[in-house]
Design a protein around this motif. Structure first.
Motif, PDB file in Angstrom:
ATOM      1  N   GLU A  23       4.032  -2.161  -0.540  1.00  0.00           N
ATOM      2  CA  GLU A  23       3.550  -2.479  -1.876  1.00  0.00           C
ATOM      3  C   GLU A  23       2.701  -1.325  -2.408  1.00  0.00           C
ATOM      4  N   PHE A  24       2.863  -1.006  -3.698  1.00  0.00           N
ATOM      5  CA  PHE A  24       2.106   0.083  -4.302  1.00  0.00           C
ATOM      6  C   PHE A  24       0.734  -0.407  -4.759  1.00  0.00           C
ATOM      7  N   PRO A  25      -0.321   0.321  -4.419  1.00  0.00           N
ATOM      8  CA  PRO A  25      -1.658  -0.063  -4.898  1.00  0.00           C
ATOM      9  C   PRO A  25      -1.726   0.037  -6.423  1.00  0.00           C
ATOM     10  N   ALA A  26      -2.631  -0.721  -7.017  1.00  0.00           N
ATOM     11  CA  ALA A  26      -2.811  -0.680  -8.461  1.00  0.00           C
ATOM     12  C   ALA A  26      -3.180   0.736  -8.906  1.00  0.00           C
ATOM     13  N   GLY A  27      -2.540   1.192  -9.958  1.00  0.00           N
ATOM     14  CA  GLY A  27      -2.838   2.516 -10.486  1.00  0.00           C
ATOM     15  C   GLY A  27      -1.894   3.599 -10.015  1.00  0.00           C
ATOM     16  N   VAL A  28      -1.062   3.315  -9.008  1.00  0.00           N
ATOM     17  CA  VAL A  28      -0.094   4.295  -8.512  1.00  0.00           C
ATOM     18  C   VAL A  28       1.284   3.971  -9.091  1.00  0.00           C
ATOM     19  N   LYS A  29       1.910   4.971  -9.711  1.00  0.00           N
ATOM     20  CA  LYS A  29       3.242   4.791 -10.288  1.00  0.00           C
ATOM     21  C   LYS A  29       4.267   5.513  -9.435  1.00  0.00           C
ATOM     22  N   HIS A  35      10.069   2.403  21.131  1.00  0.00           N
ATOM     23  CA  HIS A  35       9.517   3.712  21.492  1.00  0.00           C
ATOM     24  C   HIS A  35       9.908   4.807  20.508  1.00  0.00           C
ATOM     25  N   GLU A  36      10.422   4.422  19.347  1.00  0.00           N
ATOM     26  CA  GLU A  36      10.774   5.392  18.316  1.00  0.00           C
ATOM     27  C   GLU A  36       9.948   5.131  17.059  1.00  0.00           C
ATOM     28  N   PHE A  37       9.975   6.099  16.138  1.00  0.00           N
ATOM     29  CA  PHE A  37       9.369   5.884  14.830  1.00  0.00           C
ATOM     30  C   PHE A  37      10.224   6.599  13.783  1.00  0.00           C
ATOM     31  N   MET A  38      10.059   6.192  12.548  1.00  0.00           N
ATOM     32  CA  MET A  38      10.740   6.862  11.443  1.00  0.00           C
ATOM     33  C   MET A  38       9.746   7.070  10.309  1.00  0.00           C
ATOM     34  N   GLU A  39      10.088   7.986   9.406  1.00  0.00           N
ATOM     35  CA  GLU A  39       9.249   8.256   8.250  1.00  0.00           C
ATOM     36  C   GLU A  39      10.063   8.109   6.965  1.00  0.00           C
ATOM     37  N   PHE A  40       9.440   7.477   5.982  1.00  0.00           N
ATOM     38  CA  PHE A  40      10.063   7.246   4.684  1.00  0.00           C
ATOM     39  C   PHE A  40       9.163   7.888   3.621  1.00  0.00           C
ATOM     40  N   ALA A  41       9.748   8.659   2.717  1.00  0.00           N
ATOM     41  CA  ALA A  41       8.938   9.411   1.754  1.00  0.00           C
ATOM     42  C   ALA A  41       9.266   9.035   0.313  1.00  0.00           C
ATOM     43  N   PHE A  42       8.247   9.166  -0.536  1.00  0.00           N
ATOM     44  CA  PHE A  42       8.417   8.943  -1.965  1.00  0.00           C
ATOM     45  C   PHE A  42       7.350   9.731  -2.707  1.00  0.00           C
ATOM     46  N   VAL A  43       7.507   9.862  -4.020  1.00  0.00           N
ATOM     47  CA  VAL A  43       6.533  10.574  -4.845  1.00  0.00           C
ATOM     48  C   VAL A  43       5.812   9.571  -5.724  1.00  0.00           C
ATOM     49  N   GLY A  44       4.473   9.634  -5.707  1.00  0.00           N
ATOM     50  CA  GLY A  44       3.663   8.718  -6.511  1.00  0.00           C
ATOM     51  C   GLY A  44       2.749   9.465  -7.462  1.00  0.00           C
ATOM     52  N   ALA A  45       2.583   8.925  -8.672  1.00  0.00           N
ATOM     53  CA  ALA A  45       1.633   9.472  -9.641  1.00  0.00           C
ATOM     54  C   ALA A  45       0.293   8.795  -9.408  1.00  0.00           C
ATOM     55  N   ASN A  46      -0.696   9.586  -9.031  1.00  0.00           N
ATOM     56  CA  ASN A  46      -2.004   9.031  -8.683  1.00  0.00           C
ATOM     57  C   ASN A  46      -2.781   8.553  -9.906  1.00  0.00           C
ATOM     58  N   PRO A  47      -3.681   7.602  -9.706  1.00  0.00           N
ATOM     59  CA  PRO A  47      -4.567   7.174 -10.797  1.00  0.00           C
ATOM     60  C   PRO A  47      -5.521   8.305 -11.168  1.00  0.00           C
ATOM     61  N   LYS A  48      -6.128   8.222 -12.347  1.00  0.00           N
ATOM     62  CA  LYS A  48      -7.048   9.257 -12.804  1.00  0.00           C
ATOM     63  C   LYS A  48      -8.490   8.974 -12.395  1.00  0.00           C
ATOM     64  N   GLU A  49      -8.686   7.860 -11.700  1.00  0.00           N
ATOM     65  CA  GLU A  49     -10.034   7.502 -11.244  1.00  0.00           C
ATOM     66  C   GLU A  49     -10.131   7.686  -9.727  1.00  0.00           C
ATOM     67  N   GLU A  50     -11.295   8.108  -9.260  1.00  0.00           N
ATOM     68  CA  GLU A  50     -11.530   8.222  -7.825  1.00  0.00           C
ATOM     69  C   GLU A  50     -11.609   6.827  -7.201  1.00  0.00           C
ATOM     70  N   GLY A  51     -11.332   6.758  -5.911  1.00  0.00           N
ATOM     71  CA  GLY A  51     -11.408   5.472  -5.213  1.00  0.00           C
ATOM     72  C   GLY A  51     -10.555   5.490  -3.960  1.00  0.00           C
ATOM     73  N   THR A  52     -10.101   4.325  -3.547  1.00  0.00           N
ATOM     74  CA  THR A  52      -9.250   4.206  -2.367  1.00  0.00           C
ATOM     75  C   THR A  52      -7.984   3.433  -2.704  1.00  0.00           C
ATOM     76  N   LEU A  53      -6.918   3.782  -2.015  1.00  0.00           N
ATOM     77  CA  LEU A  53      -5.636   3.103  -2.184  1.00  0.00           C
ATOM     78  C   LEU A  53      -5.283   2.396  -0.886  1.00  0.00           C
ATOM     79  N   ALA A  54      -5.143   1.086  -0.928  1.00  0.00           N
ATOM     80  CA  ALA A  54      -4.750   0.307   0.249  1.00  0.00           C
ATOM     81  C   ALA A  54      -3.252   0.007   0.151  1.00  0.00           C
TER      82      ALA A  54
END
Length: 211
Positions: free
Chosen positions: A60-66, A103-122
């Motif tokens: 799920e995308f945190p609020a403010g991330v597009k 015993h394995e792992f995978m990585e999934f990537a995407f591009v997000g537009a960050n919010p203009k306010e400082e803070g934390t993204l959960a």
């Protein structure tokens, strides 16, 4: 070092190793720090904690991330979840060829537009195993299954336009190219060459003394 102190050191080292291993076993989103108003490439690292394959991952995308751009992964399909206004709110990756094994792992990537306010993204993540169990990585930092957190600090970037049809901006400097790269390579190599020569001369001197 006496036996008691030795045992204490072993126990402390074991505890540290256990904590480090547990942290690595969590679903994590990287980077852990980013800047306001920039486009960031985020990577979701998914390890398998059971002897059963992971077959689905939802983030799920945190609020403010597009998010509108995702990197395809062989053996997996993906789809966006949207709200009533058609805005992307989550990404769901589904295995098409067995999933992630034990015993394995995978990585999934995407591009997000960050919010203009400082803070934390959960980042709330849901890991589905082949036996039907769903592990919800949605808790706070002290929970057994915590959500991954990214800190957003003040930056100069501006996510003012959609990079879905072009190259994404990143906060990581590009590697040196051209003359600058050649200069850097020379400056890094010279100390190694000099060190090697000094070592060779030392060895030659040692043999001369023995002779």
């Amino acid at each position: 070092m006496n036996m008691k102190k030795w045992m204490s050191s072993v126990l402390v080292a074991g505890a540290v190793l256990t904590l480090a291993t547990a942290a690595q076993a969590h679903v994590n989103v990287y980077p852990k720090e980013t800047t306001t108003g920039s486009y960031e490439k985020y990577t979701v690292r998914v390890p398998v904690e059971k002897d059963v394959n992971t077959v689905k991952v939802k983030l799920e995308f945190p609020a403010g991330v597009k998010v509108n751009t995702v990197q395809p992964v062989p053996g997996w399909s993906y789809e966006f979840e949207k709200d009533k206004d058609g805005v992307n709110t989550a990404l769901v990756w589904t295995a098409t060829n067995g999933g992630i094994k034990a015993h394995e792992f995978m990585e999934f990537a995407f591009v997000g537009a960050n919010p203009k306010e400082e803070g934390t993204l959960a980042w709330k993540a849901y890991q589905t195993y082949a036996d039907g169990e769903v592990v919800e990585w949605t808790g706070d930092k002290d929970a057994k299954t915590p959500a991954s957190v990214t800190t957003v600090k003040a930056g100069v970037g501006e996510a003012g336009h959609d990079h879905g049809h072009g190259a994404a901006e990143t906060t990581t400097p590009a590697p040196a190219t051209g003359q600058a790269a050649a200069s850097t390579g020379t400056s890094n190599t010279l100390p190694l060459v000099l060190s090697g020569l000094a070592l060779l001369l030392s060895i030659v001197g040692l043999f001369r003394k023995k002779a």
